[in-house]
Each structure stands twice: as C-alpha cells, then as structure tokens.
Design a protein around this motif. Structure first.
Motif, PDB file in Angstrom:
ATOM      1  N   UNK A 207       0.819  -1.223   0.000  1.00 50.03           N
ATOM      2  CA  UNK A 207       0.000   0.000   0.000  1.00 50.03           C
ATOM      3  C   UNK A 207       0.851   1.270   0.000  1.00 50.03           C
ATOM      4  N   UNK A 208       1.937   1.238  -0.768  1.00 50.68           N
ATOM      5  CA  UNK A 208       2.836   2.396  -0.907  1.00 50.68           C
ATOM      6  C   UNK A 208       3.468   2.810   0.417  1.00 50.68           C
ATOM      7  N   UNK A 209       3.550   1.880   1.372  1.00 44.30           N
ATOM      8  CA  UNK A 209       4.199   2.139   2.655  1.00 44.30           C
ATOM      9  C   UNK A 209       5.516   1.371   2.691  1.00 44.30           C
ATOM     10  N   UNK A 210       6.613   2.072   2.911  1.00 42.13           N
ATOM     11  CA  UNK A 210       7.933   1.448   2.944  1.00 42.13           C
ATOM     12  C   UNK A 210       8.269   1.106   4.396  1.00 42.13           C
ATOM     13  N   UNK A 211       8.382  -0.201   4.706  1.00 37.48           N
ATOM     14  CA  UNK A 211       8.670  -0.653   6.057  1.00 37.48           C
ATOM     15  C   UNK A 211      10.162  -0.595   6.343  1.00 37.48           C
ATOM     16  N   UNK A 212      10.451  -0.604   7.646  1.00 38.34           N
ATOM     17  CA  UNK A 212      11.852  -0.638   8.062  1.00 38.34           C
ATOM     18  C   UNK A 212      12.408  -2.052   7.888  1.00 38.34           C
TER      19      UNK A 212
ATOM     20  N   UNK B   4       3.587  10.263   0.624  1.00 37.75           N
ATOM     21  CA  UNK B   4       2.561   9.467   1.287  1.00 37.75           C
ATOM     22  C   UNK B   4       2.251  10.064   2.648  1.00 37.75           C
ATOM     23  N   UNK B   5       0.974   9.986   3.044  1.00 41.92           N
ATOM     24  CA  UNK B   5       0.575  10.384   4.391  1.00 41.92           C
ATOM     25  C   UNK B   5       0.729   9.164   5.285  1.00 41.92           C
ATOM     26  N   UNK B   6       1.610   9.243   6.293  1.00 43.00           N
ATOM     27  CA  UNK B   6       1.909   8.107   7.153  1.00 43.00           C
ATOM     28  C   UNK B   6       1.592   8.452   8.601  1.00 43.00           C
ATOM     29  N   UNK B   7       1.390   7.414   9.403  1.00 48.81           N
ATOM     30  CA  UNK B   7       1.108   7.594  10.820  1.00 48.81           C
ATOM     31  C   UNK B   7       1.698   6.412  11.585  1.00 48.81           C
ATOM     32  N   UNK B   8       2.361   6.704  12.721  1.00 46.61           N
ATOM     33  CA  UNK B   8       2.992   5.672  13.523  1.00 46.61           C
ATOM     34  C   UNK B   8       2.013   5.174  14.575  1.00 46.61           C
ATOM     35  N   UNK B   9       1.832   3.842  14.615  1.00 43.43           N
ATOM     36  CA  UNK B   9       0.984   3.236  15.636  1.00 43.43           C
ATOM     37  C   UNK B   9       1.461   1.805  15.863  1.00 43.43           C
TER      38      UNK B   9
ATOM     39  N   UNK C 220       2.066  12.467   9.262  1.00 49.28           N
ATOM     40  CA  UNK C 220       3.137  13.259   8.660  1.00 49.28           C
ATOM     41  C   UNK C 220       3.292  12.845   7.202  1.00 49.28           C
ATOM     42  N   UNK C 221       3.893  13.739   6.421  1.00 44.55           N
ATOM     43  CA  UNK C 221       4.178  13.437   5.017  1.00 44.55           C
ATOM     44  C   UNK C 221       5.488  12.665   4.937  1.00 44.55           C
ATOM     45  N   UNK C 222       5.443  11.476   4.357  1.00 44.95           N
ATOM     46  CA  UNK C 222       6.647  10.670   4.125  1.00 44.95           C
ATOM     47  C   UNK C 222       7.131  10.966   2.705  1.00 44.95           C
TER      48      UNK C 222
ATOM     49  N   UNK D  85      -2.027   6.162   5.678  1.00 44.11           N
ATOM     50  CA  UNK D  85      -3.407   6.543   6.012  1.00 44.11           C
ATOM     51  C   UNK D  85      -3.937   7.477   4.934  1.00 44.11           C
ATOM     52  N   UNK D  86      -5.225   7.815   5.055  1.00 40.60           N
ATOM     53  CA  UNK D  86      -5.835   8.736   4.101  1.00 40.60           C
ATOM     54  C   UNK D  86      -5.157  10.102   4.167  1.00 40.60           C
ATOM     55  N   UNK D  87      -5.087  10.753   3.006  1.00 41.13           N
ATOM     56  CA  UNK D  87      -4.329  12.000   2.934  1.00 41.13           C
ATOM     57  C   UNK D  87      -4.969  13.140   3.730  1.00 41.13           C
ATOM     58  N   UNK D  88      -6.266  13.032   4.029  1.00 39.30           N
ATOM     59  CA  UNK D  88      -6.907  14.128   4.767  1.00 39.30           C
ATOM     60  C   UNK D  88      -6.329  14.247   6.183  1.00 39.30           C
TER      61      UNK D  88
END
Length: 647
Positions: free
Chosen positions: A106-111, A331-336, A308-310, A343-346
């Motif tokens: 989902x366009x998220x780059x993991x560590x 990408x709009x990212x959020x740490x949890x 935050x914007x990644x 996450x959604x860009x809004x």
C-alpha cells in the motif's frame, strides 16, 4: 503424599531418559533416539533427492512507476532468497495471494527487520551505507503454507532481481504435515503408522493420567500439554515454608520513561530496596537479590502519533542537459503500535503537502557549430570528397567532446563532390636512347598506355584507334666487311619489368678493310641467319605510388590544410596493395599558417556587464542587442562562420 511421590518419580524418569548417557536426541519425528532431520526441502528424514531448486533472474525493462509482479513463491517453498542484484531506488514488496500485505504494501515502505507471512518468518534487509552497492533482499527458511507474490516498486531502471527457493518434487509428503504431526495422527486423510505402535501411545497416555507404572518400550518425548490438566482430588499441595519477617524488602517505586511519546512505546517498573516500616529507600545490599522481581515490559503512550508526510527520493532527471522533470512519492503516514502505516491524505491536511514533481537541469546543453567552409574537392575531375570543420561547443564557447551534443543533429563534415568526367588520353614515355643496330637501319622504342589525365580513376578504354607508334626508325651509318650475316645490338627491352621483346637488325654484308658493303640477303643464304627478335625479362614488376597535384588551401590564414589523392598502381596501371606503406606520399599537409590580421572596430564594445546572457539567449539577431553587446555578438558570429578576422 504418595501421589506427589509418584509424580516426582515419573518426572525424574522422564529427565533421565532425555539425558541418558548414550547421547540420544529427539528426531524431527518427535521420537527420542531418532536420527531423522529435516532436509533442505522440509522433509523429515529426507535425503535432499526429492528437492527441486527453482532460481532465475528478473531482468525485464519496466517503464511505468509502481508495483510490478516479479515471481510467485509456491506453497511449501523453503530456503527462499529474493535479492536485488545492485543498489537502486526501487523497493521489493511481498504479499499473500489473499491480498494481505506482508512487507512494503500500500505504498508504505517498512523498516528492515523480521516479518511473519505465509507460515514462516521473512528477514527484510535494505543496506543503507553510502559506500554499499548491495541491493534489498527477502530471506526465509520456510516452508510456506500459502502462495506468496513478490513485487518490485519501480522508480528507476531495473538492475535485475535474483530469486531462488526449494520445493519438494512430485509425490512428496507435504513438509508441514510431516514435520508437525504426532504419532498416530492422520496423514493426508489416512492413518499413518508411527515407529511406536498406537497401543504404546495409548499406554503412555494411560500411564500419565493414572500416574502409575512405566513403559518398557520406546518412550516418546512428552510434549507440553500432553499430561492431563485435571489434578487428582487426593493430591496434597506442597507445604510452603513459613515466611521470615524481614526488615527490608523490594518495593516498586515508579516506572521508567516511555520509549516513545506516541504510537505505543514500552516502559518497565523500577524496584528499590526499602525499609518495611518506614518505606525509606536504602542500599540494595540490605535486600535479598535473589528475590528482586524481574521487571516486565508494559505498553505506554498507546495513542497514535500525528500524521506526517513521508517524502520519497527524487527520481533521476528525465534529461541529461536542458530542462527536464523529476518525480518523487509523497505518502501520508502515521505511527501506531511500532509500525508506520499509510493513512488517508486528509489526516495530513494540517501540513503543507510537498511537491511531487519538479523541474531539473543538470547543465545547459551544448550545440553543434560549423567552424569552416567546405574545402575544395579532393580531385580535379570525377567523384571526390570535400570536408569542413564541425565542433561541439558548450554554452561558454568552449570546444567539448562530441558526446556532449546530440549526435542525431550533427551536421555532415564530409561529403562527396563530382567535378565532372575526366578526359582520356594516350600517355607516352620518352624514346629509348639507343638504336637497335650499331650500323645501318635500326629502331628505337617507347611505352604507350591509355589513361585518364588524372589518376583518380583506373586505366580505361576509349582513347581511340589513333594509338601512337611504339617504334621509330634509326640509322647509325653504313656497315662494311666480308660476306656474312651481321647482327646489330639488341634494342632495349620493350618493358622495364616483366616479359618483353628485343629486336636487332640482321643483314648480309661484305666486310672490306675499314668498310662494310650491304648485300642482298640471298648472298648469305648459305649461312645460318641469326634471330632478329627475342624475349627479354629485366626484373619482376613492382607497384609504385602515384599522386595528384595538391588542392587549394582550405584557409587563407591561421592554418588550413590541402589534400591530394595517392594511389598504388601496378605496372599494368591497375590498383595494387603491394606498395611499401612507409614510402607512401602524404595525402594531407598544413598550409597558410600565418596569422590573420583581425579588423578592429573601436566603436564595437559591450555596453552592459552581462552580455554573456544575451549571447546564451541567442538575442544577437535583434538590432538593439547586437548594438548593445557588439563585442560579444561579434565574437559569436565569427566562431559560427569560422572566421576569426578578415580573410
């Protein structure tokens, strides 16, 4: 008490069996003393002969940005290795056939780290050292319990992806079933026969439940949970010794700071030694270190971190020179829960979104310039060549390598030129110096050949039938003497090399004192007449270098060049390759090396300090800029025309 003794006896027996002196170990089939191990393709007791290695390299050229499927990892695969062949701005991704993302979805780059998926644990590596050239990789021991798909997030040219895994061959039992089944459990829908019989297994359970007796047969390892969880009613709990009334004890006095301020961190309780009555902290030496509680990890700050914007890395510029474009992913990212999620860009609307595209210019493109006019044709007649000087010039006016300019737009610097047909003529040598007869009538000879009047073409026919004579009469005076055949001297060989002929005059003479009288030939008919012609061969024929006249100089000053055509011709005037290359005349030489005298116009000056910008923008074609930046525009015009001054 008797029941407790039985339990203790049984556990001691089990421990003795597991650690018997024979060094027996637990095999992959869960039996003590079994030497079976799992082979490369996950088969318990296998010998690797049923393993099939699947490997290859994905080298396809991709054009679109985004996810591209590379390879499919089948169910039951082991020793999985997916490795990028060299470092790049691309990323590897992994997901299950059900659509669940495992790594970089989902366009998220993991560590980099370890991620569970498909029934095994994948190690994700991404070297980040500046000097490292190694690419990303996925490694897993397997076996997998479902089909997995490997993707590449394409951002720049594909350096190649190497993939390799091992799968069982045909008619091989699934490694998951064989590695994890218990003795007596069904295998592929049928009951398998373990090394110990079902009766022995049932006896073990019965002995465990009743806590009486021991089995004399092979003793399977007792797994956690194999004993009944029901505690017999007549079992007496062990009596705890009375607790001593100590003056000091361990007490929790607080917690460590949370490792993160948001997104789920961890913290640990802090224990100090305190007085049981006053609760004052004292040195830890007052407390029993063996009774100090072990701090257990506790979750803290469970709320998500602000979005935050990644920002991804910029792609390469679309052009090596001039104005181009480059792209990057935002990408709009959020740490949890210690995991960064897309996450959604809004959710990032409170932040200014960075640009995803940008213009780029590595350098200003160089351009082709024609520095000289065409030279004269290399031949005065027929088809020849002419040249001109073409250079690649940077925006600063410096001559650079041709690769700096667009080779598709390079003007021609050589072309054919037709100077019209060449006239054909008879070419003659001089007459030979000697007469063929020492006295009386003889002949002199010469060579005759039909050629064009320029050696740019081979000898041709068509000079006409009026071939000049190759012989001419000569007379060295009367001869005298007795009646005999008188043979004159042989003429020179008709050719300078190769096979030719020689002639001589043979006459009948009467030699008197000091004189020779010529008689009719019949007067000597009774004598053998010498031959009047013979063949001759002076030396083998060799090839020679021929050349044309020099062409006119390409420049009138500051060093031009002139050319001529040089050909190797054999004695019969045809092209040859037998000439000595070291004796070949020069085909090109410099000329008019004197300096040009430039015409200086004192009124032609630059009125502004930044006239170089006017030149780069090609504004010199306008009268205003041509006057305001006269000196700079004049220099550019002279370079483009190939003239540095008055010619």
């Amino acid at each position: 008490m008797f029941v407790s003794y039985l339990i203790l006896t049984l556990l001691c027996f089990q421990t003795a069996v597991l650690a018997r002196p024979g060094g027996e170990s637990i095999g992959c089939d869960d039996y003590l003393g079994s030497d079976k191990v799992i082979d490369k393709c996950g088969i318990c007791g296998g010998d690797n002969t049923a393993c099939k290695v699947v490997s290859g390299v994905f080298k396809h050229t991709l054009t679109n940005l985004g996810y591209h499927k590379i390879v499919e990892i089948p169910e039951g695969a082991t020793k999985i290795n997916i490795t990028e062949m060299s470092k790049s701005n691309n990323y590897l991704a992994l997901r299950s056939r059900s659509g669940r993302s495992i790594i970089n979805g989902n366009w998220a780059i993991d560590r980099p780290g370890r991620y569970e998926g498909g029934g095994t644990m994948f190690t994700y590596k991404r070297p980040n050292e500046i000097s490292s050239t190694a690419g990303e990789s996925f490694l897993a021991d397997g076996p997998t319990n479902e089909v997995l798909d490997v993707y590449m997030i394409h951002q720049q040219p594909n350096p190649g992806i190497h993939y390799e895994y091992i799968i069982p061959g045909d008619n091989v039992i699934s490694p998951q079933l064989l590695a994890h089944r218990r003795p007596g459990e069904p295998l592929n829908g049928q009951l398998g026969m373990p090394e110990s019989t079902n009766q022995e297994d049932e006896d073990l359970h019965r002995e465990t439940d009743t806590l009486t007796g021991q089995s004399a047969g092979t003793f399977p390892v007792i797994q956690p949970g194999r004993f009944s969880s029901h505690q017999p009613e007549n079992q007496v709990p062990a009596v705890q010794p009375p607790r001593q009334n100590r003056e000091y004890n361990w007490k929790q006095t607080g917690k460590t700071e949370c490792t993160t301020t948001c997104g789920k961190g961890s913290q640990y309780p802090v224990f100090h030694c305190v007085n049981r009555i006053t609760h004052e902290e004292v040195s830890e030496s007052y407390c029993d270190s063996s009774t100090k509680p072990i701090p257990e990890e506790e979750a803290c700050n469970l709320f998500p971190c602000p979005a935050f914007w990644d920002i991804g890395e910029w792609s390469e510029c679309s052009k090596t020179c001039g104005l181009g474009m480059q792209h990057r992913q935002i990408l709009c990212r959020q740490m949890y829960a210690n995991r960064t999620l897309t996450v959604q860009q809004y959710r990032c609307h409170h932040l200014e979104k960075p640009e995803t595209t940008s213009t780029c210019q590595l350098k200003i493109c160089s351009e082709w310039q024609i520095r000289t006019e065409w030279t004269s044709c290399s031949v005065p007649c027929g088809v020849g060549q002419r040249t001109r000087d073409v250079k690649c010039v940077s925006n600063l006016g410096d001559i650079v390598d041709d690769e700096e300019c667009n080779m598709k737009l390079r003007p021609n610097d050589i072309e054919n030129c037709d100077m019209g047909p060449c006239a054909k003529s008879w070419f003659l040598t001089e007459w030979s110096d000697r007469c063929s007869a020492e006295c009386g009538d003889g002949v002199r000879t010469r060579s005759v050949v039909c050629m064009t009047n320029h050696v740019s073409s081979l000898p041709l026919e068509g000079c006409g039938n009026n071939r000049p004579s190759e012989t001419t009469p000569c007379n060295n005076g009367p001869c005298a003497g007795k009646v005999e055949w008188f043979a004159g001297a042989w003429t020179q060989c008709s050719t300078e090399c190769g096979s030719g002929t020689q002639q001589r005059e043979v006459i009948c003479v009467r030699k008197t004192e000091g004189n020779f009288d010529v008689l009719n030939p019949y007067e000597c008919s009774y004598l053998e007449k010498p031959p009047s012609q013979q063949s001759c061969y002076l030396k083998p024929c060799g090839s020679k270098w021929f050349h044309t006249e020099w062409s006119t100089c390409s420049k009138s000053c500051e060093g031009g060049f002139r050319v001529r055509e040089v050909r190797c011709l054999s004695d019969d005037m045809i092209a040859s390759t037998q000439c000595d290359p070291q004796l070949k005349p020069e085909e090109k030489e410099p000329c008019n090396t004197q300096d040009c005298i430039p015409e200086i116009d004192e009124n032609c000056k630059d009125k502004y300090y930044n006239c170089n910008v006017v030149v780069q923008a090609r504004l010199c074609v306008y009268t205003y800029y041509k006057t305001a930046c006269c000196a700079s525009c004049t220099r550019v015009a002279n370079r483009q025309s190939g003239f540095l001054g008055r010619r």
